[in-house]
Design a protein around this motif. Structure first.
Motif, PDB file in Angstrom:
ATOM      1  N   SER A 433     -10.422  18.043 108.954  1.00 11.84           N
ATOM      2  CA  SER A 433      -9.002  18.600 108.013  1.00 11.84           C
ATOM      3  C   SER A 433      -8.583  17.237 107.456  1.00 11.84           C
ATOM      4  N   VAL A 434      -7.819  17.429 106.101  1.00 15.62           N
ATOM      5  CA  VAL A 434      -7.400  16.156 105.336  1.00 15.62           C
ATOM      6  C   VAL A 434      -5.929  16.572 105.152  1.00 15.62           C
ATOM      7  N   LEU A 435      -5.304  15.637 105.248  1.00 13.74           N
ATOM      8  CA  LEU A 435      -3.564  15.619 104.913  1.00 13.74           C
ATOM      9  C   LEU A 435      -3.567  14.481 103.805  1.00 13.74           C
ATOM     10  N   GLU A 436      -3.079  14.601 102.470  1.00 12.42           N
ATOM     11  CA  GLU A 436      -2.783  13.530 102.115  1.00 12.42           C
ATOM     12  C   GLU A 436      -1.523  12.807 102.032  1.00 12.42           C
ATOM     13  N   LYS A 437      -1.247  12.352 103.539  1.00 17.33           N
ATOM     14  CA  LYS A 437      -0.052  11.921 103.796  1.00 17.33           C
ATOM     15  C   LYS A 437      -0.163  10.817 104.637  1.00 17.33           C
ATOM     16  N   ASP A 438       0.343   9.941 104.871  1.00 13.71           N
ATOM     17  CA  ASP A 438       0.198   8.761 105.644  1.00 13.71           C
ATOM     18  C   ASP A 438       1.189   9.132 106.863  1.00 13.71           C
ATOM     19  N   ARG A 439       0.678   9.408 108.210  1.00 11.19           N
ATOM     20  CA  ARG A 439       1.401   9.841 109.114  1.00 11.19           C
ATOM     21  C   ARG A 439       1.340   8.794 110.107  1.00 11.19           C
ATOM     22  N   SER A 440       0.769   7.463 110.022  1.00 17.04           N
ATOM     23  CA  SER A 440       0.640   6.413 110.930  1.00 17.04           C
ATOM     24  C   SER A 440       1.964   5.822 111.366  1.00 17.04           C
ATOM     25  N   ALA A 441       2.146   5.311 112.574  1.00 17.57           N
ATOM     26  CA  ALA A 441       3.347   4.554 112.831  1.00 17.57           C
ATOM     27  C   ALA A 441       2.838   3.497 113.915  1.00 17.57           C
ATOM     28  N   LEU A 461      12.439   6.590 129.739  1.00 15.38           N
ATOM     29  CA  LEU A 461      11.393   5.291 129.215  1.00 15.38           C
ATOM     30  C   LEU A 461      11.959   5.840 127.792  1.00 15.38           C
ATOM     31  N   THR A 462      12.331   4.642 127.004  1.00 15.82           N
ATOM     32  CA  THR A 462      12.806   4.788 125.557  1.00 15.82           C
ATOM     33  C   THR A 462      11.736   4.179 124.797  1.00 15.82           C
ATOM     34  N   MET A 463      11.310   4.798 123.753  1.00 10.80           N
ATOM     35  CA  MET A 463      10.078   4.085 122.812  1.00 10.80           C
ATOM     36  C   MET A 463      10.670   4.218 121.402  1.00 10.80           C
ATOM     37  N   THR A 464      10.266   3.099 120.645  1.00 10.60           N
ATOM     38  CA  THR A 464      10.379   3.072 119.227  1.00 10.60           C
ATOM     39  C   THR A 464       9.289   2.641 118.557  1.00 10.60           C
ATOM     40  N   ALA A 465       8.996   3.414 117.385  1.00 12.94           N
ATOM     41  CA  ALA A 465       8.042   3.134 116.466  1.00 12.94           C
ATOM     42  C   ALA A 465       8.573   2.979 115.136  1.00 12.94           C
ATOM     43  N   GLN A 466       7.788   2.461 114.055  1.00 10.11           N
ATOM     44  CA  GLN A 466       8.126   2.280 112.950  1.00 10.11           C
ATOM     45  C   GLN A 466       6.988   2.795 111.998  1.00 10.11           C
ATOM     46  N   ARG A 467       7.410   3.664 110.923  1.00 10.58           N
ATOM     47  CA  ARG A 467       6.510   4.194 110.086  1.00 10.58           C
ATOM     48  C   ARG A 467       6.196   2.956 108.725  1.00 10.58           C
ATOM     49  N   PRO A 468       5.290   3.169 108.019  1.00  5.56           N
ATOM     50  CA  PRO A 468       4.860   2.018 106.864  1.00  5.56           C
ATOM     51  C   PRO A 468       5.873   2.116 106.015  1.00  5.56           C
ATOM     52  N   ASP A 469       6.889   2.985 105.806  1.00 11.35           N
ATOM     53  CA  ASP A 469       7.910   2.994 104.906  1.00 11.35           C
ATOM     54  C   ASP A 469       9.323   2.487 105.570  1.00 11.35           C
ATOM     55  N   GLY A 470       9.311   2.055 106.692  1.00 13.18           N
ATOM     56  CA  GLY A 470      10.282   1.308 107.467  1.00 13.18           C
ATOM     57  C   GLY A 470      11.083   2.241 108.334  1.00 13.18           C
ATOM     58  N   GLU A 471      10.909   3.759 108.343  1.00 13.41           N
ATOM     59  CA  GLU A 471      11.581   4.648 109.043  1.00 13.41           C
ATOM     60  C   GLU A 471      11.328   4.369 110.591  1.00 13.41           C
ATOM     61  N   ILE A 472      12.248   4.376 111.336  1.00  9.92           N
ATOM     62  CA  ILE A 472      12.250   3.999 112.825  1.00  9.92           C
ATOM     63  C   ILE A 472      12.339   5.330 113.704  1.00  9.92           C
ATOM     64  N   LEU A 473      11.206   5.644 114.386  1.00 11.04           N
ATOM     65  CA  LEU A 473      11.142   6.789 115.179  1.00 11.04           C
ATOM     66  C   LEU A 473      11.624   6.413 116.625  1.00 11.04           C
ATOM     67  N   PRO A 585       1.834  14.300 125.384  1.00  8.64           N
ATOM     68  CA  PRO A 585       1.750  15.435 124.677  1.00  8.64           C
ATOM     69  C   PRO A 585       1.521  15.020 123.172  1.00  8.64           C
ATOM     70  N   ALA A 586       0.567  15.580 122.183  1.00  6.33           N
ATOM     71  CA  ALA A 586       0.347  15.373 120.752  1.00  6.33           C
ATOM     72  C   ALA A 586       1.653  15.231 120.258  1.00  6.33           C
ATOM     73  N   SER A 587       1.691  14.176 119.017  1.00  8.97           N
ATOM     74  CA  SER A 587       2.701  14.071 118.263  1.00  8.97           C
ATOM     75  C   SER A 587       2.588  14.555 116.814  1.00  8.97           C
ATOM     76  N   ASP A 588       3.404  14.659 115.839  1.00  5.90           N
ATOM     77  CA  ASP A 588       2.908  14.778 114.461  1.00  5.90           C
ATOM     78  C   ASP A 588       2.650  13.395 113.925  1.00  5.90           C
ATOM     79  N   ASP A 589       2.767  12.482 114.483  1.00  9.26           N
ATOM     80  CA  ASP A 589       2.676  10.951 113.871  1.00  9.26           C
ATOM     81  C   ASP A 589       1.584  10.266 114.845  1.00  9.26           C
ATOM     82  N   VAL A 590       0.566   9.703 114.044  1.00  9.86           N
ATOM     83  CA  VAL A 590      -0.307   8.874 114.830  1.00  9.86           C
ATOM     84  C   VAL A 590       0.136   7.466 115.074  1.00  9.86           C
TER      85      VAL A 590
END
Length: 603
Positions: A433-441, A461-473, A585-590
């Motif tokens: 399956s293909v989604l034309e959107k970058d969901r990496s972090a 446990l507190t985790m932070t991640a950053q998307r390519p556009d700079g958004e912080i998760l 558990p699975a997340s929307d982001d990779v």
């Protein structure tokens, strides 16, 4: 003379007239020792259709030692269409005769030659190269190892892979004074230009030139196909079905059901099994760089059983096993497509072809560059064994397609390169399956609300991640310390599956070597997913890997006994023990990356 004597004499005369298949005293072969400059002969090849035509040959001399233990006969060619096309791709294997005896196969040429001069591989060399002189194919059992498959190039600008050693080079790739194998035309049907751009350089380095577009095999009834003869077209199928990859050349010699062709290697696969087909020449395309033959493949006529430096060897009427592949693709626009094809079955070639065809299936419907998230699930069917499961998601602005294709090719490579004789690769079934959107972090940091805990306690446990556009998760999870953890320092690591596996290999100092096919399949099915995060509790303490199984945290007395009795390759020391590991558990982001924090287990 009695009736009995007359009958015996007639029988002996008939036997003497039969062709002898051995290379030592083959009466139909012209000996290289009897050659001299100026001798003239004829060659045979197909310029159009299926009927071989003759051309003229003038011997110039013998070049000794063009490769280890091999000579080549240098000759000038003329007459008929040779005067127009010169030496062309697809001509490899064209037989040359002197005084009605077979001398060898047209196989080599010089880059940028101004005259049709080429090298001939002696037929005696070709026949000797395929003589069975021992136990036949012997497979070596190996461990899981890296570096055998295509990997994304730096910057995502293509695919790097060892297409197989010794395949020659494209015209002009080496010094112009080198005698090179005539390039093999490789026809590709159903392939996107982006796939050709990514893979073509490596095929060219292997002595092939790519021809985009080829008719799929016609499947003509056997009665409608002329039998193979010296000078006939021959096609070696690598992929058949909705996609088509086939290499073309010419038959040199047919001895009963044994067939010799090309006069140089295809990919130097050694013992192999590849479908071979009869073919019809559509035309010879004249070119200043290198003229080439365009072939339309016919029905399957046998199997190539060996591919070596002196040519390829096949059995007419034999059947080569292939690997059926089905791919269901759900596009980014919600449209569903299905592709079915079969891959040549070879330990080195099958993973490369699988990587290329999966890459093409995605690229043909979606963009190869730009943000995309690709999900892959599937099963690899193996005879009399559990299925190997494939699952993952790959998100990137440039490399999602490459990595998705590799996620399928890697386990197949592990299976086939291990060399287990009981491996029967029955099928490969995939859903993409293909989604034309970058969901990496990218995983940025982790922290716990307290560093000193007791076994069985819970921490935040507190985790932070950053998307390519700079958004912080940011995400907070409650994590339970393993109840079995003994007092002392403990390392808590949060990482994606790929990063954790790499870290584990670095800490354990080597790859595991499965003891049998069943254990290898178990390893593959336990491989961590790249699109999931894993929480691991570990500490530095010695252990071993024995017979393919990890044994961490051993008491010093047991460890000492095992190390004193270890045999070469049977036991490997490890330095880190895993206390517990959890898959989140699975997340929307990779989310990719690895972070660790130290904690202390109090008594």
């Amino acid at each position: 003379m009695t009736t009995r004597s007359l009958w015996l004499a007639a029988a002996l005369s008939a036997l003497a007239a039969l062709p002898y298949s051995g290379s030592a005293a083959a009466p139909d072969f012209f000996r290289i020792e009897d050659l001299r400059p100026g001798l003239r002969g004829t060659g045979r090849t197909c310029f159009q259709g299926t009927r071989p035509e003759e051309f003229q040959v003038e011997i110039l001399g013998v070049m000794r030692g063009v490769s280890p233990g091999a000579d080549s006969v240098l000759a000038r060619f003329s007459g008929g269409r040779i005067d127009r096309y010169g030496i062309f791709e697809g001509m490899s294997g064209s037989p040359v005769y002197i005084d009605g005896k077979l001398l060898g196969a047209v196989a080599y040429s010089y880059a940028f030659a101004r005259e049709p001069i080429a090298g001939i591989t002696p037929i005696a060399h070709m026949v000797d190269a395929f003589e069975e002189k021992g136990g036949g194919l012997r497979l070596e059992k190996g461990g899981i190892r890296d570096g055998m498959l295509p990997l994304p190039a730096v910057g995502g600008g293509g695919l790097e892979f060892p297409i197989l050693p010794g395949g020659g080079a494209a015209p002009g790739a080496r010094d112009a004074h080198s005698l090179l194998p005539i390039a093999t035309p490789l026809s590709l049907g159903g392939f996107h230009p982006g796939t050709l751009e990514a893979f073509a350089p490596r095929f060219r380095a292997a002595g092939m030139t790519l021809l985009q577009g080829s008719g799929a095999a016609s499947g003509d009834p056997p009665g409608d196909q002329p039998p193979f003869e010296p000078g006939s077209n021959i096609v070696v199928s690598l992929v058949e079905g909705d996609l088509d990859v086939s290499a073309g050349g010419t038959v040199t010699y047919v001895d009963g059901d044994r067939l010799y062709a090309f006069g140089h290697n295809l990919l130097e696969l050694g013992n192999t099994e590849l479908p071979m087909r009869r073919a019809s020449a559509v035309t010879i395309f004249p070119s200043f760089e290198s003229s080439f033959k365009i072939l339309a493949a016919g029905g399957v006529a046998g199997a190539i059983r060996q591919d070596r430096g002196m040519g390829i060897y096949g059995i007419v009427g034999d059947r080569a096993r292939t690997v059926p592949v089905r791919i269901g693709l759900l596009s980014s626009r919600g449209a569903r497509k299905e592709y079915r094809f079969e891959l040549a079955r070879d330990s080195m070639l099958t993973p490369v072809l699988l990587n290329m065809t999966v890459y093409n299936t995605i690229t043909a419907s979606e963009r190869a560059q730009g943000g995309a998230t690709i999900g892959v699930t599937g099963k690899i069917g193996i005879g009399n064994q559990p299925e190997v499961r494939v699952a993952g998601r790959f998100s990137s602005r440039s490399e999602a397609v490459q990595n998705a294709a590799l996620s399928v090719a890697v386990p197949v490579n592990y299976l086939m390169e291990a060399g287990y004789p009981d491996l029967d690769l029955e099928r490969i079934d995939l859903e993409i399956s293909v989604l034309e959107k970058d969901r990496s972090a990218r995983l940025d940091s982790i922290r716990v609300d307290r560093r000193e805990v007791r076994a069985g306690d819970s921490v935040e446990l507190t985790m932070t991640a950053q998307r390519p556009d700079g958004e912080i998760l940011r995400e907070v999870r409650t994590v339970r310390i393993p109840a079995t953890a003994s007092p002392g320092p403990l390392t808590l690591t949060l990482a994606d599956g790929s990063a954790l596996t790499t870290l584990e290999q670095q800490q354990e100092g080597g790859a595991l070597t499965p003891r049998d096919l069943g254990q290898l399949i178990g390893f593959l099915n336990r491989m961590r997913r790249n699109d999931r995060l894993y929480l691991r509790f570990s500490r530095r303490e010695p252990g071993v890997v024995m017979r393919g199984e990890g044994m961490p945290g051993l008491p010093p007395s047991i460890l000492s006994v095992l190390q004193s009795e270890r045999k070469s390759g049977a036991l490997t020391a490890i330095r880190t023990s895993t206390i517990a590991e959890y898959e989140l558990p699975a997340s929307d982001d990779v989310i990719a990356g690895s972070r660790s924090v130290a904690i202390e287990i109090k008594p």
